[in-house]
Design an enzyme around this catalytic site. Structure first.
Site, PDB file in Angstrom:
ATOM      1  N   SER A 220      90.280  17.797 -35.426  1.00 44.00           N
ATOM      2  CA  SER A 220      90.389  18.408 -34.097  1.00 44.00           C
ATOM      3  C   SER A 220      91.731  19.119 -34.000  1.00 44.00           C
ATOM      4  O   SER A 220      92.766  18.577 -34.386  1.00 44.00           O
ATOM      5  CB  SER A 220      90.225  17.357 -33.001  1.00 44.00           C
ATOM      6  OG  SER A 220      91.203  16.357 -33.120  1.00 44.00           O
ATOM      7  N   GLY A 222      93.015  20.742 -31.101  1.00 46.10           N
ATOM      8  CA  GLY A 222      93.406  21.060 -29.725  1.00 46.10           C
ATOM      9  C   GLY A 222      92.778  22.374 -29.277  1.00 46.10           C
ATOM     10  O   GLY A 222      91.576  22.601 -29.473  1.00 46.10           O
ATOM     11  N   GLY A 225      90.265  24.524 -31.368  1.00 48.24           N
ATOM     12  CA  GLY A 225      88.913  24.065 -31.695  1.00 48.24           C
ATOM     13  C   GLY A 225      88.916  22.991 -32.758  1.00 48.24           C
ATOM     14  O   GLY A 225      89.700  22.040 -32.674  1.00 48.24           O
ATOM     15  N   GLY A 251      89.119  14.239 -28.051  1.00 44.36           N
ATOM     16  CA  GLY A 251      88.718  13.973 -29.434  1.00 44.36           C
ATOM     17  C   GLY A 251      87.509  13.050 -29.495  1.00 44.36           C
ATOM     18  O   GLY A 251      86.662  13.164 -30.395  1.00 44.36           O
ATOM     19  N   ASP A 252      87.409  12.136 -28.543  1.00 49.83           N
ATOM     20  CA  ASP A 252      86.262  11.213 -28.505  1.00 49.83           C
ATOM     21  C   ASP A 252      84.985  11.971 -28.121  1.00 49.83           C
ATOM     22  O   ASP A 252      83.914  11.743 -28.690  1.00 49.83           O
ATOM     23  CB  ASP A 252      86.522  10.080 -27.509  1.00 49.83           C
ATOM     24  CG  ASP A 252      87.851   9.393 -27.791  1.00 49.83           C
ATOM     25  OD1 ASP A 252      88.224   9.303 -28.971  1.00 49.83           O
ATOM     26  OD2 ASP A 252      88.521   8.968 -26.827  1.00 49.83           O
TER      27      ASP A 252
HETATM   28  N1  LIG Z   1      93.574  23.352 -24.458  1.00 43.51           N
HETATM   29  C1  LIG Z   1      92.321  23.293 -24.945  1.00 43.51           C
HETATM   30  N2  LIG Z   1      91.463  24.308 -24.755  1.00 43.51           N
HETATM   31  C2  LIG Z   1      90.189  24.263 -25.225  1.00 43.51           C
HETATM   32  N3  LIG Z   1      89.697  23.213 -25.924  1.00 43.51           N
HETATM   33  C3  LIG Z   1      90.493  22.163 -26.150  1.00 43.51           C
HETATM   34  C4  LIG Z   1      91.848  22.136 -25.678  1.00 43.51           C
HETATM   35  N4  LIG Z   1      92.399  20.940 -26.058  1.00 43.51           N
HETATM   36  C5  LIG Z   1      91.423  20.276 -26.722  1.00 43.51           C
HETATM   37  N5  LIG Z   1      90.283  20.992 -26.784  1.00 43.51           N
HETATM   38  C6  LIG Z   1      88.989  20.602 -27.384  1.00 43.51           C
HETATM   39  O1  LIG Z   1      88.959  19.191 -27.526  1.00 43.51           O
HETATM   40  C7  LIG Z   1      88.875  18.817 -28.908  1.00 43.51           C
HETATM   41  C8  LIG Z   1      89.715  17.586 -29.173  1.00 43.51           C
HETATM   42  O2  LIG Z   1      91.063  17.847 -28.811  1.00 43.51           O
HETATM   43  P1  LIG Z   1      92.326  17.246 -29.565  1.00 43.51           P
HETATM   44  O3  LIG Z   1      92.532  17.946 -30.844  1.00 43.51           O
HETATM   45  O4  LIG Z   1      93.436  17.273 -28.565  1.00 43.51           O
HETATM   46  O5  LIG Z   1      91.816  15.755 -29.863  1.00 43.51           O
HETATM   47  P2  LIG Z   1      92.584  14.372 -30.040  1.00 43.51           P
HETATM   48  O6  LIG Z   1      94.054  14.604 -30.265  1.00 43.51           O
HETATM   49  O7  LIG Z   1      91.843  13.607 -31.048  1.00 43.51           O
HETATM   50  O8  LIG Z   1      92.346  13.723 -28.603  1.00 43.51           O
HETATM   51  P3  LIG Z   1      92.296  12.182 -28.128  1.00 43.51           P
HETATM   52  O9  LIG Z   1      92.898  11.335 -29.217  1.00 43.51           O
HETATM   53  O10 LIG Z   1      93.090  12.140 -26.840  1.00 43.51           O
HETATM   54  O11 LIG Z   1      90.855  11.886 -27.874  1.00 43.51           O
HETATM   55  C9  LIG Z   1      89.342  20.044 -29.697  1.00 43.51           C
HETATM   56  O12 LIG Z   1      88.775  20.036 -30.995  1.00 43.51           O
HETATM   57  C10 LIG Z   1      88.827  21.177 -28.795  1.00 43.51           C
HETATM   58  O13 LIG Z   1      87.453  21.393 -29.031  1.00 43.51           O
HETATM   59  O1  LIG Z   2      95.626   2.954 -28.905  1.00 44.11           O
HETATM   60  P1  LIG Z   2      94.438   3.645 -29.539  1.00 44.11           P
HETATM   61  O2  LIG Z   2      93.313   2.693 -29.788  1.00 44.11           O
HETATM   62  O3  LIG Z   2      94.801   4.467 -30.734  1.00 44.11           O
HETATM   63  O4  LIG Z   2      93.920   4.739 -28.479  1.00 44.11           O
HETATM   64  C1  LIG Z   2      93.467   4.348 -27.205  1.00 44.11           C
HETATM   65  C2  LIG Z   2      93.371   5.569 -26.314  1.00 44.11           C
HETATM   66  O5  LIG Z   2      94.630   6.239 -26.183  1.00 44.11           O
HETATM   67  O6  LIG Z   2      92.471   6.494 -26.900  1.00 44.11           O
HETATM   68  C3  LIG Z   2      91.665   7.094 -25.879  1.00 44.11           C
HETATM   69  C4  LIG Z   2      91.713   8.584 -26.013  1.00 44.11           C
HETATM   70  O7  LIG Z   2      91.190   8.984 -27.242  1.00 44.11           O
HETATM   71  C5  LIG Z   2      92.183   6.571 -24.567  1.00 44.11           C
HETATM   72  O8  LIG Z   2      91.136   6.450 -23.643  1.00 44.11           O
HETATM   73  C6  LIG Z   2      92.815   5.253 -24.934  1.00 44.11           C
HETATM   74  O9  LIG Z   2      93.753   4.811 -24.000  1.00 44.11           O
END
Ligand SMILES: Nc1ncnc2c1ncn2[C@@H]1O[C@H](COP(=O)(O)OP(=O)(O)OP(=O)(O)O)[C@@H](O)[C@H]1O
Ligand SMILES: O=P(O)(O)OC[C@@]1(O)O[C@H](CO)[C@@H](O)[C@@H]1O
Length: 319
Positions: A220, A222, A225, A251-252
């Protein structure tokens, strides 16, 4: 069925503040709570969009009772494993521009018997053809190799295994040959021990993880995409940057969309990005409803521009 397993679930408490200033007393202008933890969020997103899912999770203390109630309110099916310690509460301080400052609690210490019971609950549920999504940090009392052992249980049942974790839990999980892993940029860098600044860097780092046991890597990115890297090639999908209300749980949602669409190939990547983009339009850890408008916005490419810089990295470069 899609089963999720969250060894360290949480209640996510979001406090909205006007502006965060370190060392100051803040007054929240609004607040809300959601049942969370990464795998729980995957089950919530699937359930909200009509996809069959069961969340397996340890539940203890008053917070565990509350988490169960919040899951009931959302109609999420779950299989609780009773533990002595209380479920953690993770706090997000969110500012009006969507920026969140997050403090994740350690969570309970699980006994050896509780860890065995958690694995046993999954083993009882999983059947051939299922997907199991194991997500998040490992609580104290659970060894780094836990996810690798879980992958073996899942594969022995004829099911497939997706892993979304970080640090030593992710590195340890690779030994179980997960069918898909879902790192973000920081998790990818941490796993390979190298900085990643371009799309080409993402492809080569993800390829290194294929060599260490991952069947495919969904990265992922951000606002850029996501990239899918497999032995057959690399694909990029993007829906355009939006002003996020909150990126927590995006990301979830991305992973939920990917698995709901079969868990492999470019069409699943496109669906994943539709879910991820929809998620950033929701506050806190709330889960989105995916519509055709989200799907139509996704642009899929089988020739990712390898020299393209990653926006989030570029934004952090010194001027
Ligand atoms: N500013 C943005 N604009 C459009 N799409 C976004 C944006 N931020 C995130 N996304 C979408 O959400 C998906 C997941 O985002 P990100 O890469 O931040 O995941 P993450 O860091 O694993 O998140 P988390 O751990 O909080 O669940 C990206 O692949 C994209 O599709
Ligand atoms: O501490 P971990 O298990 O790495 O992540 C937990 C967490 O940050 O991940 C989710 C977002 O992906 C939140 O809902 C939750 O609080």
């Amino acid at each position: 069925m899609i089963i999720t397993l969250t060894p360290n679930p949480s209640i996510d408490r979001t406090l909205v503040v006007t502006r965060l200033v370190r060392g100051h007393v803040h007054r929240a202008t609004a607040e809300h709570e959601e049942p969370s933890g990464k795998g729980v969020n995957v089950s919530r997103a699937l359930t909200r969009n009509g996809v069959d899912s069961t969340a397996v999770l340890p539940l203890g203390g008053d917070e565990g009772l509350k988490l169960a109630r919040l899951l009931d309110e959302e109609g999420v099916r779950y299989r609780p494993v009773r533990i002595a310690g209380p479920v953690r509460v993770n706090v997000s301080l969110t500012e009006p521009d969507g920026l969140a400052t997050k403090v994740n609690s350690l969570g309970p210490l699980l006994s050896a018997a509780e860890v065995v019971a958690l694995t046993g609950a999954l083993a009882e549920l999983v059947a051939a053809g299922d997907w199991v999504v194991a997500s998040g940090s490992l609580p104290r009392g659970v060894e780094d190799g836990y996810y690798a052992g879980l992958a073996e249980v899942v594969h022995a049942a004829g099911a497939r295994f997706a892993l979304d974790s970080s640090g030593s839990a992710l590195r340890g999980g690779l030994a179980g040959r997960p069918d898909v892993i879902k790192p973000n940029i920081e998790e990818l860098e941490e796993a390979v021990g190298q900085r990643v600044t371009t799309v080409g860097d993402v492809v080569s780092s993800a390829t290194a993880l294929l060599g260490r046991g991952a069947g495919s890597v969904l990265v992922s990115l951000g606002s850029d995409g996501a990239l899918l890297v497999t032995a057959d090639g690399a694909w990029h999908a993007q829906a355009g940057a939006v002003e996020p209300k909150s990126t927590i749980g995006a990301g979830d949602a991305l992973l939920a969309g990917f698995i709901s669409a079969g868990g492999h190939g470019p069409q699943a990547l496109a669906e994943a990005v539709a879910w991820g983009t929809a998620s950033v339009g929701e506050e806190g850890s709330r889960v989105p409803v995916i519509t055709d408008r989200h799907r139509r916005a996704v642009v899929l490419s089988d020739e990712p521009g390898r020299n393209s810089p990653l926006s989030e990295r570029a934004a952090r470069q010194p001027a």
